[in-house]
Design a protein around this motif. Structure first.
Motif, PDB file in Angstrom:
ATOM      1  N   HIS A   1      38.224  38.779  31.945  1.00  0.00           N
ATOM      2  CA  HIS A   1      38.054  40.178  32.488  1.00  0.00           C
ATOM      3  C   HIS A   1      37.823  40.048  34.040  1.00  0.00           C
ATOM      4  CE1 HIS A   1      36.240  40.666  28.602  1.00  0.00           C
ATOM      5  NE2 HIS A   1      36.797  41.734  28.512  1.00  0.00           N
ATOM      6  N   ILE A   2      38.654  41.198  34.675  1.00  0.00           N
ATOM      7  CA  ILE A   2      38.329  41.113  36.060  1.00  0.00           C
ATOM      8  C   ILE A   2      37.727  42.456  36.498  1.00  0.00           C
ATOM      9  CG2 ILE A   2      40.808  42.125  36.277  1.00  0.00           C
ATOM     10  CD1 ILE A   2      40.997  40.463  39.032  1.00  0.00           C
ATOM     11  N   THR A   3      36.791  42.386  37.220  1.00  0.00           N
ATOM     12  CA  THR A   3      35.890  43.633  37.734  1.00  0.00           C
ATOM     13  C   THR A   3      36.115  43.922  39.197  1.00  0.00           C
ATOM     14  OG1 THR A   3      34.170  42.803  36.262  1.00  0.00           O
ATOM     15  CG2 THR A   3      33.391  44.633  37.843  1.00  0.00           C
ATOM     16  N   TYR A   4      36.643  45.111  39.185  1.00  0.00           N
ATOM     17  CA  TYR A   4      36.947  45.656  40.633  1.00  0.00           C
ATOM     18  C   TYR A   4      35.644  46.158  41.286  1.00  0.00           C
ATOM     19  CZ  TYR A   4      41.737  45.120  39.454  1.00  0.00           C
ATOM     20  OH  TYR A   4      43.090  44.545  38.958  1.00  0.00           O
ATOM     21  N   LYS A   5      35.012  45.638  42.141  1.00  0.00           N
ATOM     22  CA  LYS A   5      33.770  45.937  42.738  1.00  0.00           C
ATOM     23  C   LYS A   5      34.018  47.258  43.574  1.00  0.00           C
ATOM     24  CE  LYS A   5      31.436  42.267  41.359  1.00  0.00           C
ATOM     25  NZ  LYS A   5      30.304  42.506  40.619  1.00  0.00           N
ATOM     26  N   ALA A   6      32.939  48.156  43.228  1.00  0.00           N
ATOM     27  CA  ALA A   6      32.891  49.299  43.890  1.00  0.00           C
ATOM     28  C   ALA A   6      32.522  49.079  45.345  1.00  0.00           C
ATOM     29  CB  ALA A   6      31.985  50.502  43.274  1.00  0.00           C
ATOM     30  N   SER A   7      31.481  48.329  45.654  1.00  0.00           N
ATOM     31  CA  SER A   7      30.777  48.083  46.942  1.00  0.00           C
ATOM     32  C   SER A   7      31.699  47.089  47.804  1.00  0.00           C
ATOM     33  CB  SER A   7      29.359  47.888  46.989  1.00  0.00           C
ATOM     34  OG  SER A   7      28.759  48.691  46.253  1.00  0.00           O
ATOM     35  N   HIS A   8      32.060  47.045  48.890  1.00  0.00           N
ATOM     36  CA  HIS A   8      32.454  46.116  49.851  1.00  0.00           C
ATOM     37  C   HIS A   8      31.347  45.337  50.352  1.00  0.00           C
ATOM     38  CE1 HIS A   8      36.266  48.332  50.448  1.00  0.00           C
ATOM     39  NE2 HIS A   8      36.300  48.142  49.120  1.00  0.00           N
ATOM     40  N   ASN A   9      30.656  44.199  49.667  1.00  0.00           N
ATOM     41  CA  ASN A   9      29.659  43.522  50.370  1.00  0.00           C
ATOM     42  C   ASN A   9      29.975  42.184  50.816  1.00  0.00           C
ATOM     43  OD1 ASN A   9      28.061  45.394  49.063  1.00  0.00           O
ATOM     44  ND2 ASN A   9      27.538  44.199  47.192  1.00  0.00           N
TER      45      ASN A   9
END
Ligand code: CAO
Length: 487
Positions: free
Chosen positions: A340-348
């Motif tokens: 799985h690949i998770t597209y992160k909502a936050s740009h940390n």
């Protein structure tokens, strides 16, 4: 059963009576701990008739006047071991509940451990620099009185789970475990905060406001005075020194030194070994920063007036976030089985930081919704904490993309290593003034910086990396274009 209803006072009275009756005989010291089952001493004989029931009804009895092992409990974040940095106590010393015992450091943060008992320190299980294991005894304490003995509930601490009691230093502080953990992770003493909840309870908001105040304070710190330039005229010319002192060849003294890998280096071993499984794709380019150098000159002082040191880094970080908006796959994470690949909502956005203790990678959270000045303020805070070795685990966790500005030290190209489970990282070289041709073919002085990207080639192809880099480059080379999309 009478014994089953015994209160602590009744137990004390009982012990007192036994002590009195024991005086002048073979027993001259009896304490409640003798009431526990299985204690092998002649005093057992005196107490046999009541010991079983009392023990069952008053289970604290086993620790009175006994050596109590103070177990290093769970600090959270999956930390299994810590390095002992400093002991605040010695063997034989008296200690009270909530007194600081020692400072320990994990690969994520430093924590002050405070005592749970009143008593006398009998044994420290580790020397400074040794690695202490979570769940194992940290020290032994002789618990001295009934009132001082550890209880199943601690009256002056509300809702304190074992994982957080260690950092709470006394007083009736009302706060939930989540709030205590937040304070602990940001090395905040709850005693410094005025709670706004019911009965003065400290709320999450109170901690966040306090933290914001601390950030403000850090950014208000005046820049360091410039180092005086050594007076060259006063120094002895090298040629004269060479004439006066003949070369001395000295034998190598001392011997090799082997030491355990610990602290930040240990974390580096773990992360980098994990990163070895990632097929790194490298992509390199050159940027002309002449416009940005000019712009920063103009706005640096404006930031300074607001108490914030503005380097290039906040602009690099903001531009990266803006480019990530167009290429979200570079702000994603891949699970360990590559399912799985998770597209992160936050740009940390993490930044590799060179600290006195070594490489560490704190991150600026939610860059997508921060202004450049806000990013600079946060960077100032992280740098202050990093140089003091006080970065909290919240600063170090949940990064989604990284930049490494090795150019502050030197160099042109680098080969940055991806910080798993992230999928990309960029390394920035030193800004150098170099000759280049302009659009019209004229030779000009340009401020050149090189960038080296590494991407996880399992999920990111070269074209995507190149397009992202072009977008970032366009913003950095033409900072006025950033204005249109700044939030
Ligand atoms: N080239 C030349 N000068 C640079 C530069 C670059 N690429 N980047 C920053 N500078 C300048 C800054 O503008 C600042 O100058 P001024 O005082 O005139 O403003 C000066 O260098 C010092 O900057 P800084 O280090 O205080 O702040 P920063 O925001 O630029 O960088 C940080 C912050 C944390 C990235 C940096 O301090 C650092 O630790 N860099 C090393 C990173 C590292 O070790 N990477 C390797 C990782 S792999 O082991």
């Amino acid at each position: 059963m009478m014994a089953q209803t015994l209160t602590r006072r009744a137990l004390q009275a009982c012990v007192k009576r036994i002590r009195e009756s024991a005086y002048g005989r073979t027993i001259n010291s009896i304490s409640p701990c003798f009431l526990c089952k299985g204690h092998s001493s002649s005093s057992n004989l005196v107490l046999t008739s009541i010991s079983i029931d009392i023990t069952r009804s008053f289970h604290l009895s086993s620790s009175f006047n006994a050596i109590k092992e103070f177990i290093l409990s769970d600090i959270g974040e999956g930390i299994r071991e810590v390095q002992v940095l400093e002991w605040f106590v010695k063997e034989g010393e008296k200690i009270a509940q909530f007194d600081p015992v020692c400072e320990v450091k994990s690969d994520k943060a430093s924590v002050t451990i405070t005592c749970r008992f009143d008593g006398i320190i009998r044994k420290l299980h580790y020397d400074v620099d040794e690695t202490a294991q979570v769940g194992k005894p940290l020290l032994d304490i002789e618990v001295d009185k009934i009132k001082d003995a550890p209880t199943d509930h601690v009256d002056d601490v509300e809702e304190v789970p074992s994982s957080t009691h260690q950092t709470i230093k006394g007083s009736k502080v009302l706060a939930t475990p989540a709030v205590r953990r937040l304070a602990m992770e940001n090395t905040i003493d709850l005693g410094d905060i005025q709670g706004t909840g019911k009965d003065g309870r400290i709320l999450k908001e109170d901690v966040l406001i306090h933290l914001e105040g601390a950030t403000q304070h850090l950014t208000e710190i005046a820049p360091l005075p410039e180092q005086p330039v050594p007076n060259k005229s006063k120094s002895t010319p090298v040629s004269r020194v060479a004439e006066q002192s003949p070369a001395i060849v000295r034998p190598v003294l001392g011997k090799d030194r082997t030491e355990p890998i610990k602290g930040i280096t240990k974390a580096m071993v773990k992360v980098m070994s994990e990163a070895l499984t990632i097929p790194h794709f490298g992509y390199y380019d050159e940027l002309d920063l002449s416009n940005l150098v000019q712009l920063r000159k103009e706005i640096k002082y404006v930031a300074e007036k607001r108490g914030i040191k503005l380097s290039y880094m906040p602009i690099f970080i903001k531009a990266a976030s803006m480019a990530l908006t167009d290429f979200p796959i570079l702000n994603s994470s891949l699970d360990s089985k590559c399912q799985h690949i998770t597209y992160k909502a936050s740009h940390n956005i993490g930044l590799a930081m060179d600290t006195p203790e070594g490489l560490t990678v704190p991150n600026v959270k939610n860059v997508q919704s921060l202004s450049i000045l806000e990013i600079a303020g946060e960077l100032n805070r992280l740098q202050s904490l990093g140089s003091a070795g006080k970065l909290g685990s919240s600063d170090l966790s949940n990064g989604t993309f990284s930049l490494s500005n090795i150019g502050t030290i030197g160099g042109t190209y680098a080969r940055p290593i991806i910080h798993p489970p992230q999928v990309a990282i960029g390394a920035l070289g030193k800004i150098q003034v170099l000759p280049r041709y302009d659009y019209h073919g004229n030779l000009i002085k340009a401020h050149i910086m090189n960038v080296s990207w590494s991407a996880d080639h399992r999920v990111i192809d070269g074209a995507t990396m190149a397009r992202f880099s072009n977008k970032w480059k366009e913003l950095i080379e033409n900072p006025s274009k950033m204005i249109l999309d700044l939030k």
